[in-house]
Scaffold this active site. Structure first.
Site, PDB file in Angstrom:
ATOM      1  N   HIS A 261      -0.232  -4.493  89.588  1.00 47.95           N
ATOM      2  CA  HIS A 261       0.267  -4.659  88.218  1.00 47.95           C
ATOM      3  C   HIS A 261       0.504  -3.298  87.550  1.00 47.95           C
ATOM      4  O   HIS A 261       0.422  -3.175  86.335  1.00 47.95           O
ATOM      5  CB  HIS A 261      -0.738  -5.476  87.380  1.00 47.95           C
ATOM      6  CG  HIS A 261      -0.917  -6.885  87.883  1.00 47.95           C
ATOM      7  ND1 HIS A 261      -1.861  -7.745  87.376  1.00 47.95           N
ATOM      8  CD2 HIS A 261      -0.266  -7.583  88.838  1.00 47.95           C
ATOM      9  CE1 HIS A 261      -1.781  -8.907  88.012  1.00 47.95           C
ATOM     10  NE2 HIS A 261      -0.830  -8.840  88.908  1.00 47.95           N
TER      11      HIS A 261
HETATM   12  C1  FAD Z   1       2.282  -7.855  96.138  1.00 52.56           C
HETATM   13  C2  FAD Z   1       2.400  -8.122  94.669  1.00 52.56           C
HETATM   14  C3  FAD Z   1       1.690  -9.184  94.099  1.00 52.56           C
HETATM   15  C4  FAD Z   1       1.799  -9.450  92.738  1.00 52.56           C
HETATM   16  N1  FAD Z   1       1.255 -10.599  92.228  1.00 52.56           N
HETATM   17  C5  FAD Z   1       1.596 -10.994  90.973  1.00 52.56           C
HETATM   18  C6  FAD Z   1       1.271 -12.300  90.494  1.00 52.56           C
HETATM   19  O1  FAD Z   1       0.718 -13.139  91.208  1.00 52.56           O
HETATM   20  N2  FAD Z   1       1.617 -12.620  89.208  1.00 52.56           N
HETATM   21  C7  FAD Z   1       2.247 -11.731  88.384  1.00 52.56           C
HETATM   22  O2  FAD Z   1       2.505 -12.074  87.244  1.00 52.56           O
HETATM   23  N3  FAD Z   1       2.588 -10.499  88.829  1.00 52.56           N
HETATM   24  C8  FAD Z   1       2.313 -10.127  90.098  1.00 52.56           C
HETATM   25  N4  FAD Z   1       2.728  -8.908  90.564  1.00 52.56           N
HETATM   26  C9  FAD Z   1       3.369  -7.969  89.612  1.00 52.56           C
HETATM   27  C10 FAD Z   1       4.808  -8.289  89.266  1.00 52.56           C
HETATM   28  O3  FAD Z   1       5.481  -8.860  90.357  1.00 52.56           O
HETATM   29  C11 FAD Z   1       5.484  -6.976  88.798  1.00 52.56           C
HETATM   30  O4  FAD Z   1       4.770  -6.467  87.697  1.00 52.56           O
HETATM   31  C12 FAD Z   1       6.934  -7.184  88.367  1.00 52.56           C
HETATM   32  O5  FAD Z   1       7.650  -7.797  89.409  1.00 52.56           O
HETATM   33  C13 FAD Z   1       7.586  -5.846  87.980  1.00 52.56           C
HETATM   34  O6  FAD Z   1       8.895  -6.083  87.533  1.00 52.56           O
HETATM   35  P1  FAD Z   1       9.915  -4.897  87.180  1.00 52.56           P
HETATM   36  O7  FAD Z   1      11.164  -5.541  86.729  1.00 52.56           O
HETATM   37  O8  FAD Z   1       9.244  -3.928  86.285  1.00 52.56           O
HETATM   38  O9  FAD Z   1      10.135  -4.142  88.568  1.00 52.56           O
HETATM   39  P2  FAD Z   1      10.711  -4.728  89.943  1.00 52.56           P
HETATM   40  O10 FAD Z   1      10.635  -6.197  89.955  1.00 52.56           O
HETATM   41  O11 FAD Z   1      10.037  -3.981  91.027  1.00 52.56           O
HETATM   42  O12 FAD Z   1      12.257  -4.338  89.896  1.00 52.56           O
HETATM   43  C14 FAD Z   1      12.760  -3.060  90.120  1.00 52.56           C
HETATM   44  C15 FAD Z   1      14.013  -3.186  90.983  1.00 52.56           C
HETATM   45  O13 FAD Z   1      14.752  -1.978  90.930  1.00 52.56           O
HETATM   46  C16 FAD Z   1      15.251  -1.677  92.224  1.00 52.56           C
HETATM   47  N5  FAD Z   1      15.476  -0.232  92.261  1.00 52.56           N
HETATM   48  C17 FAD Z   1      14.558   0.751  92.146  1.00 52.56           C
HETATM   49  N6  FAD Z   1      15.133   1.959  92.194  1.00 52.56           N
HETATM   50  C18 FAD Z   1      16.474   1.743  92.338  1.00 52.56           C
HETATM   51  C19 FAD Z   1      17.602   2.606  92.461  1.00 52.56           C
HETATM   52  N7  FAD Z   1      17.479   3.953  92.430  1.00 52.56           N
HETATM   53  N8  FAD Z   1      18.834   2.047  92.613  1.00 52.56           N
HETATM   54  C20 FAD Z   1      18.980   0.692  92.644  1.00 52.56           C
HETATM   55  N9  FAD Z   1      17.931  -0.162  92.544  1.00 52.56           N
HETATM   56  C21 FAD Z   1      16.691   0.354  92.388  1.00 52.56           C
HETATM   57  C22 FAD Z   1      14.173  -2.176  93.162  1.00 52.56           C
HETATM   58  O14 FAD Z   1      14.680  -2.411  94.454  1.00 52.56           O
HETATM   59  C23 FAD Z   1      13.708  -3.457  92.459  1.00 52.56           C
HETATM   60  O15 FAD Z   1      14.415  -4.602  92.875  1.00 52.56           O
HETATM   61  C24 FAD Z   1       2.607  -8.606  91.914  1.00 52.56           C
HETATM   62  C25 FAD Z   1       3.315  -7.546  92.475  1.00 52.56           C
HETATM   63  C26 FAD Z   1       3.229  -7.305  93.840  1.00 52.56           C
HETATM   64  C27 FAD Z   1       4.027  -6.170  94.437  1.00 52.56           C
END
Ligand code: FAD
Ligand code: NAG
Ligand code: NAG
Ligand code: NAG
Ligand code: NAG
Ligand code: NAG
Ligand code: NAG
Ligand code: NAG
Ligand code: NAG
Ligand code: NAG
Length: 576
Positions: A510
């Site tokens: 997280h």
């Molecule tokens: C293993 C795991 C278990 C988890 N379990 C839970 C759970 O049970 N419940 C819960 O609520 N949360 C959980 N989480 C946390 C939650 O999934 C994350 O906090 C959330 O997905 C983050 O979202 P975000 O949009 O900030 O980033 P992300 O969803 O990571 O999105 C960022 C995106 O940007 C892309 N990207 C990055 N750099 C570039 C670039 N230079 N060019 C183009 N694309 C790029 C990446 O490929 C990615 O798709 C978990 C996370 C993980 C990894």
């Protein structure tokens, strides 16, 4: 405003119709999704979103209704990949260390092994699925409009949130939490309320995962282009145009390495939005010249804006867990239940043997194959130590995998660290330090959580899923040599429980911060000191929302999409 209401009314009807006619078990045929290799060298859009993750997908779907939108995602499509879709395959993606894996492993300077997404749908394609909202007090403190926040949660829930099918083991944990005094029992709810509850999940009743990529079903296909295998290298700024540098384009590369440029069309409301996650967003800002000047210069990056707070205030909520071997078979489950204590600790659980990259028995969320190794302190979790633990695990008897983990995550956390560039490639991980348990209150919350976990394990409700250790020395011996933690009986003082917390710390993934509201972006998520650029994702959080963040990350994508369009349409109204 009047126009905006009319438009959103129309959208809503459209969505209902769409939802009713949609067959959910079939991968959608997204006409707007393409491989970046087929994209033009130069193209023009009203909005360019970098990162098709948990926030980027709902944001793109929303903006596409009244503007032309380009969504750049460095990974591929999640559809048709059973590693992502099936609940029992939780560990498969996280143990795939190839350069095309949907998950990219990173190790913080603290020594804790961690993962970041590289796939359309982002972290929602890798995660444990638990879906739960932030508390109304959290929403108020951040300054979000409570009504729009609730509508935005519901918008996501209609497509991706489900009531879990509760098995006996998870039910016993729930009842044990109630016995341990984590009250009241709030039944099933998405809401964040003190006490014990069953939360939502993005796995449906058949165990199939739904992800943020499914929220693209809400999109207007003629307003959206999604490019896969499109890695952004740099945001381009017009430096001399206005008093502030203005973002106006993005350089990205496709899978063959060919360079493309996407520019904003002319129009004062057009913007670039970074949604690359808590590691990717500060990293891309720095690679584009927005960050601590000295650090940028050390990497020969031309400074566009000296912004010392980019990459600061990074946090990861520590996770600590105890394995409880069971005399009875248990269901395979990821997180379904949470105890929201009064002292700032959240207690959750996962059970059963999980697949993690090979057809062998495994501990899923707690497997050394995915980097979880709580039996040695963080800095000793070397590749050799992981290999040794994996080997040990492969020699264990089936009985050793029968059981489950009760885990705790602390609120906040208060401890923070920072992120720094290692190289000038967006494909390489930056270095990141989280400083787990640096603040005494974080450590106290962990200690209090362990005590409550012990009460759950000792509860009457849970008794059928645990052995009487004294009478089963053989089993104890067997599991003590396994790469998992047993009830820490020898941690019998407050001091030793503090050591237990530090020594066995893992991540619950997280992690957040790096572009926090109030230091890197303002309350509208606009990057302070430049124009036409926002950051919208988990990197903006000051503390992790709710017990688990994904619901609020999806909500934020939708919420900001609605607000940005309102602003856009209001300015068009005015121009008339
Ligand atoms: C293993 C795991 C278990 C988890 N379990 C839970 C759970 O049970 N419940 C819960 O609520 N949360 C959980 N989480 C946390 C939650 O999934 C994350 O906090 C959330 O997905 C983050 O979202 P975000 O949009 O900030 O980033 P992300 O969803 O990571 O999105 C960022 C995106 O940007 C892309 N990207 C990055 N750099 C570039 C670039 N230079 N060019 C183009 N694309 C790029 C990446 O490929 C990615 O798709 C978990 C996370 C993980 C990894
Ligand atoms: C998906 O849609 C495209 C264009 O709309 C069409 O050409 C293609 O045949 C469709 N594919 C499937 C599998 O339905
Ligand atoms: C916004 O979208 C609605 C319906 O999707 C459409 O009727 C309207 O013309 C659009 N407005 C603008 C300014 O594009
Ligand atoms: C949003 O929903 C929650 C329950 O999920 C409720 O407690 C809260 O009052 C609602 N907020 C507003 C502003 O309607
Ligand atoms: C996209 O292009 C890359 C490189 O050319 C290739 O490896 C990949 O298989 C392509 N994906 C699809 C879905 O066509
Ligand atoms: C920066 O540029 C200088 C001079 O061209 C070079 O010597 C140095 O190695 C470069 N540093 C990095 C980190 O690329
Ligand atoms: C809920 O718990 C928090 C601590 O996490 C506490 O600050 C708050 O007062 C509690 N709320 C209620 C209504 O008991
Ligand atoms: C699924 O995961 C396994 C183990 O990590 C890996 O070998 C395999 O290639 C993955 N399959 C897909 C379709 O990605
Ligand atoms: C304990 O387990 C080890 C292997 O991990 C084995 O060598 C030893 O004989 C066992 N001891 C007992 C008392 O069962
Ligand atoms: C705590 O455990 C240690 C060894 O595991 C033991 O020597 C000590 O007596 C115990 N202390 C208490 C208070 O039980």
């Amino acid at each position: 405003m009047g126009l905006a209401c009319k438009i959103f009314g129309a959208c809503f009807v459209g969505i209902l119709f769409f939802h009713g006619s949609c067959v959910s078990d079939r991968a959608p045929n997204y006409s707007f999704m393409h491989n970046a290799t087929s994209a033009p060298t130069i193209s023009y859009y009203d909005y360019i979103i970098v990162g098709g993750g948990t926030a980027g997908c709902p944001l793109a779907a929303t903006l596409s209704h009244n503007a032309s939108v380009l969504l750049l995602e460095r990974g591929g499509s999640p559809y048709g990949n059973p590693n992502i879709t099936n609940l029992a395959n939780f560990g498969a993606t996280l143990s795939d260390l190839s350069s095309t894996s949907p998950s990219q492993r990173f190790i913080s300077e603290d020594g804790v092994i961690n993962a970041r997404a590289r796939i359309l749908g982002g972290g929602s394609c890798l995660n444990a699925g638990f879906y739960t909202r932030a508390a109304p007090e959290y929403v108020r403190a951040v300054g979000w409009d409570g009504r729009l926040a609730n509508e935005s949660y519901q918008w996501a829930e209609r497509r991706v949130a489900f009531k879990p099918r509760m098995g006996q083991w998870q039910s016993a944990v729930r009842d044990g939490l109630v016995e341990a005094g984590v009250l009241p029992n709030n039944g099933f709810t998405y809401d964040h309320i003190n006490g014990t509850k069953v939360g939502g999940t993005i796995f449906d009743q058949d165990g199939n995962r739904h992800t943020a990529a499914d929220l693209l079903e809400y999109a207007n296909p003629s307003g959206l282009t999604v490019l896969l295998h499109a890695t952004a290298y740099k945001i381009l700024f017009a430096i001399k145009a206005r008093p502030k540098p203005v973002a106006h384009g993005v350089i990205y590369r496709d899978a063959s390495g060919a360079k493309h440029r996407a520019y904003l069309k002319r129009g004062s409301k057009n913007e670039i939005i970074i949604s690359s996650g808590a590691l990717g967003s500060p990293q891309l800002l720095m690679l584009s010249g927005v960050g601590p000047a000295e650090q940028l210069r050390a990497h020969n990056i031309t400074v566009v804006l000296d912004q010392p707070m980019v990459g600061q205030l990074m946090s990861d909520n520590p996770m600590n867990a105890i394995f409880i071997p069971s005399p009875l078979p248990v269901e395979v489950s990821l997180i379904q239940v949470v105890g929201i204590t009064q002292f700032g600790t959240y207690i959750e659980a996962a059970s059963g043997e999980n697949f993690a990259g090979s057809p062998q028995r495994d501990y899923g969320m707690f497997s050394p194959k995915i980097g979880q190794l709580s039996t040695v302190p963080p800095k000793q979790r070397t590749p050799e130590a992981l290999a040794k633990a994996t080997e040990l695990m492969s020699n264990l008897d089936q009985q050793a995998f029968q059981g489950g983990f009760i885990l705790e995550k602390i609120m906040g956390p208060i401890s923070t660290g920072h992120l720094e560039l290692r190289t000038r490639s967006p494909k390489d991980n930056p270095s990141v330090t989280f400083n787990y348990f640096k603040e005494p209150q974080d450590l106290q919350r962990c200690v209090d959580g362990i005590s409550t976990m012990e009460k759950v394990i000792d509860s009457k409700s849970f008794s059928k899923f645990r052995f009487d250790y004294m009478s089963v020395p053989q089993l104890l011996n067997m599991t003590a040599s396994a790469p998992v933690n047993l009830l820490p009986r020898h941690y019998n003082s407050s001091q030793s429980l503090q050591d237990f917390c530090k020594d066995t710390v893992m991540t619950i993934w997280h992690y957040h911060g790096g572009c926090q509201v109030g230091s890197v972006v303002d309350r509208d998520y606009k990057v302070i000191g430049v124009d036409a650029l926002r950051v919208i994702d988990g990197s903006t959080f000051n503390v992790s929302p709710g017990t688990n963040p994904q619901a609020t990350v999806m909500m934020l994508g939708r919420y900001m999409g609605v607000n940005i369009l309102r602003e856009r349409l209001a300015s068009e109204d005015q121009a008339k």
